[in-house]
Design a protein around this motif. Structure first.
Motif, PDB file in Angstrom:
ATOM      1  N   ALA A 169       0.761  -1.182  -0.137  1.00  0.00           N
ATOM      2  CA  ALA A 169       0.054  -0.031  -0.072  1.00  0.00           C
ATOM      3  C   ALA A 169       0.861   1.228  -0.049  1.00  0.00           C
ATOM      4  N   GLN A 170       1.851   1.215   0.749  1.00  0.00           N
ATOM      5  CA  GLN A 170       3.032   2.371   0.985  1.00  0.00           C
ATOM      6  C   GLN A 170       3.572   2.657  -0.666  1.00  0.00           C
ATOM      7  N   LEU A 171       3.843   1.572  -1.142  1.00  0.00           N
ATOM      8  CA  LEU A 171       4.507   1.675  -2.588  1.00  0.00           C
ATOM      9  C   LEU A 171       3.723   2.103  -3.544  1.00  0.00           C
ATOM     10  N   VAL A 172       2.421   1.552  -3.580  1.00  0.00           N
ATOM     11  CA  VAL A 172       1.663   2.094  -4.581  1.00  0.00           C
ATOM     12  C   VAL A 172       1.376   3.637  -4.257  1.00  0.00           C
ATOM     13  N   ASP A 173       1.214   4.080  -3.022  1.00  0.00           N
ATOM     14  CA  ASP A 173       0.896   5.421  -2.635  1.00  0.00           C
ATOM     15  C   ASP A 173       1.961   6.303  -3.158  1.00  0.00           C
ATOM     16  N   GLN A 174       3.139   5.905  -3.065  1.00  0.00           N
ATOM     17  CA  GLN A 174       4.271   6.779  -3.558  1.00  0.00           C
ATOM     18  C   GLN A 174       4.361   6.847  -5.132  1.00  0.00           C
ATOM     19  N   ILE A 175       3.952   5.809  -5.745  1.00  0.00           N
ATOM     20  CA  ILE A 175       4.048   5.780  -6.983  1.00  0.00           C
ATOM     21  C   ILE A 175       2.665   6.783  -7.666  1.00  0.00           C
ATOM     22  N   GLY A 176       1.532   6.552  -7.000  1.00  0.00           N
ATOM     23  CA  GLY A 176       0.348   7.209  -7.522  1.00  0.00           C
ATOM     24  C   GLY A 176       0.734   8.696  -7.389  1.00  0.00           C
ATOM     25  N   GLU A 177       1.473   9.146  -6.334  1.00  0.00           N
ATOM     26  CA  GLU A 177       1.532  10.569  -5.909  1.00  0.00           C
ATOM     27  C   GLU A 177       2.230  11.016  -7.170  1.00  0.00           C
ATOM     28  N   ARG A 178       3.758  10.348  -7.477  1.00  0.00           N
ATOM     29  CA  ARG A 178       4.684  10.908  -8.285  1.00  0.00           C
ATOM     30  C   ARG A 178       4.000  10.968  -9.817  1.00  0.00           C
ATOM     31  N   VAL A 179       3.155   9.848 -10.041  1.00  0.00           N
ATOM     32  CA  VAL A 179       2.407   9.872 -11.702  1.00  0.00           C
ATOM     33  C   VAL A 179       1.562  10.919 -11.705  1.00  0.00           C
ATOM     34  N   LEU A 180       0.882  11.555 -10.552  1.00  0.00           N
ATOM     35  CA  LEU A 180      -0.199  12.396 -10.656  1.00  0.00           C
ATOM     36  C   LEU A 180       0.482  13.819 -10.884  1.00  0.00           C
ATOM     37  N   ASN A 181       1.657  13.693  -9.997  1.00  0.00           N
ATOM     38  CA  ASN A 181       2.251  15.062 -10.285  1.00  0.00           C
ATOM     39  C   ASN A 181       2.953  15.055 -11.856  1.00  0.00           C
ATOM     40  N   GLU A 182       3.369  13.910 -12.434  1.00  0.00           N
ATOM     41  CA  GLU A 182       3.927  14.141 -13.681  1.00  0.00           C
ATOM     42  C   GLU A 182       3.214  14.192 -14.943  1.00  0.00           C
ATOM     43  N   LEU A 183       1.867  13.724 -14.740  1.00  0.00           N
ATOM     44  CA  LEU A 183       0.951  13.703 -15.727  1.00  0.00           C
ATOM     45  C   LEU A 183       0.681  15.030 -16.228  1.00  0.00           C
ATOM     46  N   PRO A 184       0.614  15.344 -17.566  1.00  0.00           N
ATOM     47  CA  PRO A 184      -0.025  16.736 -17.924  1.00  0.00           C
ATOM     48  C   PRO A 184      -1.433  17.180 -17.534  1.00  0.00           C
ATOM     49  N   ALA A 185      -1.468  18.243 -17.250  1.00  0.00           N
ATOM     50  CA  ALA A 185      -3.005  18.652 -16.761  1.00  0.00           C
ATOM     51  C   ALA A 185      -3.847  18.524 -18.027  1.00  0.00           C
TER      52      ALA A 185
END
Length: 188
Positions: A169-185
């Motif tokens: 759960a911690q691993l996917v939370d970290q990945i989700g946060e980074r992906v959300l910030n990197e994706l274009p608006a």
């Protein structure tokens, strides 16, 4: 002569019958993290999950490390599925259900590629560890490439599948946060 041959054959069969070890009775564990509940706000961002692979040593048998570079496998502890399958489902829940991204199945979209490189018990310090190499690419560029890691302490000496659930759960939370910030608006 036949009597001696029969007696010899029976004695060999008896030795093998009584000399066998106790049969293995594997125990199966499911470290699937619990699904988050609550209302989801759509982020307006789109993503495709590409390959989610597991390192070749990550299979049904639970892996452990006595030392950092020493890998072993429990004979009687098994996952109900391969660890990368747990990771794929957890990523889907994190990105599309919890973070409100739109899942793309065809056409052009940023694509997430993941390799689970560690999902094992570490004896010193005693912890469950999950590590993944993540690559986010779009049609032309690599948006980011990063290794994420999560560790959860295991109290005592016993095996604890709940710690693996928390690490995942911690691993996917970290990945989700980074992906959300990197994706274009999203386009207006």
């Amino acid at each position: 002569m036949k009597a001696y041959s029969l007696l010899f054959a029976l004695s060999l069969a008896g030795c093998s019958f009584f000399g066998k070890q106790a049969p293995l009775h594997p125990r199966y564990y499911d470290p699937e993290p619990e699904a988050a509940s609550g209302a989801v706000t759509p982020s307006g961002k789109s993503l495709r999950i590409g390959h989610v692979l597991g390192a070749s040593h990550l299979r049904e048998k639970v892996a452990y490390h006595e030392a950092e570079r020493e890998l072993g496998f429990y004979e009687q502890r098994r996952w109900t599925e391969r660890p990368e399958i747990y990771l794929r489902r957890a990523l889907g829940r994190e990105l599309f259900e919890r973070r409100g991204m739109t899942q793309i199945v065809s056409g052009v979209a940023p694509t997430l590629e993941v390799e689970l490189t560690d999902f094992s018990e570490h004896k010193s310090p005693h912890q469950a560890r999950a590590r993944a190499r993540v690559l986010l690419v779009d049609a032309r560029t690599v948006r980011f490439e990063q290794t994420f890691e999560a560790s959860v302490a295991i109290p005592g000496d016993d095996f604890d599948p709940v710690a693996f659930s928390k690490a995942l759960a911690q691993l996917v939370d970290q990945i989700g946060e980074r992906v959300l910030n990197e994706l274009p608006a999203p386009a207006p």
